[in-house]
Design an enzyme around this catalytic site. Structure first.
Site, short mmCIF file in Angstrom:
data_model
loop_
_atom_site.label_atom_id
_atom_site.label_comp_id
_atom_site.label_asym_id
_atom_site.label_seq_id
_atom_site.Cartn_x
_atom_site.Cartn_y
_atom_site.Cartn_z
N LYS A 41 0.81 -1.23 0.00
CA LYS A 41 0.00 0.00 0.00
C LYS A 41 0.84 1.27 0.00
CE LYS A 41 -4.33 -1.71 2.00
NZ LYS A 41 -5.37 -1.47 3.02
N ASP A 54 -10.78 2.73 1.83
CA ASP A 54 -11.05 2.11 3.14
C ASP A 54 -11.95 2.99 4.00
OD1 ASP A 54 -9.68 -0.25 2.72
OD2 ASP A 54 -7.79 0.51 3.53
#
Length: 279
Positions: free
Chosen positions: A72, A108
Site C-alpha cells: 500500500k 477504506d
C-alpha cells in the site's frame, strides 16, 4: 463456465501473499450478476518486483488493481497521480489504469462510513475512540475528522499513535492502558487492531463502562463475530461487524474498472460470508 472474449476487462488484487483475500470472490459475484465480460484475479507480487509488475499489468491491458499488504505504501511511488483520499489515509488501496497513467486512491475510509450508514449508524453523531495505529486506523480517523467528529486514538505503541496525531491535526492520543477510562466519553468504539482475529488473542476493554448510546465497530471480519462484538451484544450494545467495510470499499474500484455501479446487498453478504465460515 465463464468464457472471456478478447476484449474482456481485467482487474485484480496484488499482495504478498494474496491467497487469503476474499476480493476475487466478491468481485466475481458482481461480474456474474451483471454479465460482464471480465475477470478479477489474485496477483501475488513480491515487494521487489512491485513497480515493474504494476507497469507490466497496465501495459498488458489491465484496467487496474486493488493493493493490499505489503504494497500500500509502495503504490504511492508507482502512481502518476494520487487522490486526496489516499494522501489523507497514508496509503493506496485502489489503482486505476487509464491512458497510460496510474491513479491511486484509498477507499477504506469510504467503505467504513458506508458500512456504518448501512447499519443505520450516523458516523457524525458523536466522539469516536479508535484502537490501533496502522493504516486502517489512519484511514478511519481521517474520514471521521473530515466529518468534524472528535477522534481519539489508543495504540499499544504510543509513539505510533503520536505519529498519526502529527499527520492528522485534531487527532487526540489516549494511553493504551487508559482506554477503559476513555470509553464513557465516546459514542463510537472502533477496533482496527488484529486483536480478536482468528488466531489472535481477544481485545480487552471494559464494556461495562460504555454509555447506552455506544456503537462498537470491528473491522475484523474473520471471524464475523469477534470476541469484542460478542461481548458487546451480550450487553445489548449496538454492533457493526467488519464484513460490510470490505464489501463497500470495493464499490469504487469495480465501478472504475468495469463501468458498472455494483450493489452491496444481503445476497452479496451471504455469498462472501459463506467463505468465512469454519470448515
Amino acid at each position: 463456465m465463464t468464457i472471456l472474449s478478447g476484449t474482456a476487462r481485467l482487474a485484480g488484487i496484488t499482495g504478498w501473499p494474496v491467497g487469503h483475500s476474499r476480493s476475487p470472490r466478491l468481485h466475481g459475484f458482481w461480474l456474474e450478476r451483471h454479465g460482464i465480460d471480465g475477470a478479477y484475479l489474485p496477483l501475488p507480487i513480491e515487494p521487489a518486483d512491485f513497480p515493474a509488475a504494476i507497469r507490466g499489468l497496465m501495459l498488458a491491458g489491465f484496467a487496474g488493481v486493488n493493493v493490499t499488504i505489503p504494497h500500500k505504501l509502495a503504490a504511492f511511488a508507482v502512481c502518476d497521480e494520487v487522490e486526496p483520499s489516499a494522501r489523507r489515509a497514508g496509503a493506496v488501496n485502489t489503482m486505476v489504469f487509464r491512458d497510460g497513467r496510474i491513479t491511486g486512491s484509498n477507499t477504506d475510509g469510504w467503505g467504513f462510513l458506508a458500512n456504518l450508514r448501512a447499519h443505520r449508524v450516523d458516523p457524525a453523531a458523536g466522539p469516536a475512540l479508535i484502537l490501533g495505529g496502522g493504516g486502517s486506523a489512519r484511514a478511519v480517523a481521517a474520514v471521521l475528522l473530515d466529518l468534524g467528529v472528535p477522534v481519539s486514538i489508543a495504540n499499544r505503541t504510543r509513539s505510533r499513535a503520536e505519529s498519526l496525531a502529527r499527520e492528522l491535526p485534531g487527532l487526540q492520543v489516549v494511553e493504551w492502558n487508559a482506554r477503559d477510562d476513555a470509553l464513557p466519553d465516546n459514542a463510537l468504539l472502533i477496533n482496527t487492531t488484529p486483536l480478536g482475529m482468528a488466531g489472535q488473542p481477544p481485545l480487552r476493554i471494559d464494556l461495562d463502562r460504555a454509555r447506552p448510546w455506544l456503537t462498537v465497530a470491528d473491522i475484523v471480519y474473520v471471524p464475523l463475530e469477534t470476541p469484542l462484538l460478542a461481548a458487546a451484544r451480550a450487553r445489548r450494545i449496538n454492533c457493526v461487524d467488519g464484513l460490510g467495510m470490505l464489501l463497500h470499499q470495493a464499490v469504487p474500484g469495480f465501478r472504475a474498472w468495469f463501468g458498472t455501479e455494483p450493489t452491496v446487498d444481503d445476497a452479496l453478504r451471504r455469498f462472501v460470508a459463506a467463505d468465512l465460515l469454519p470448515a
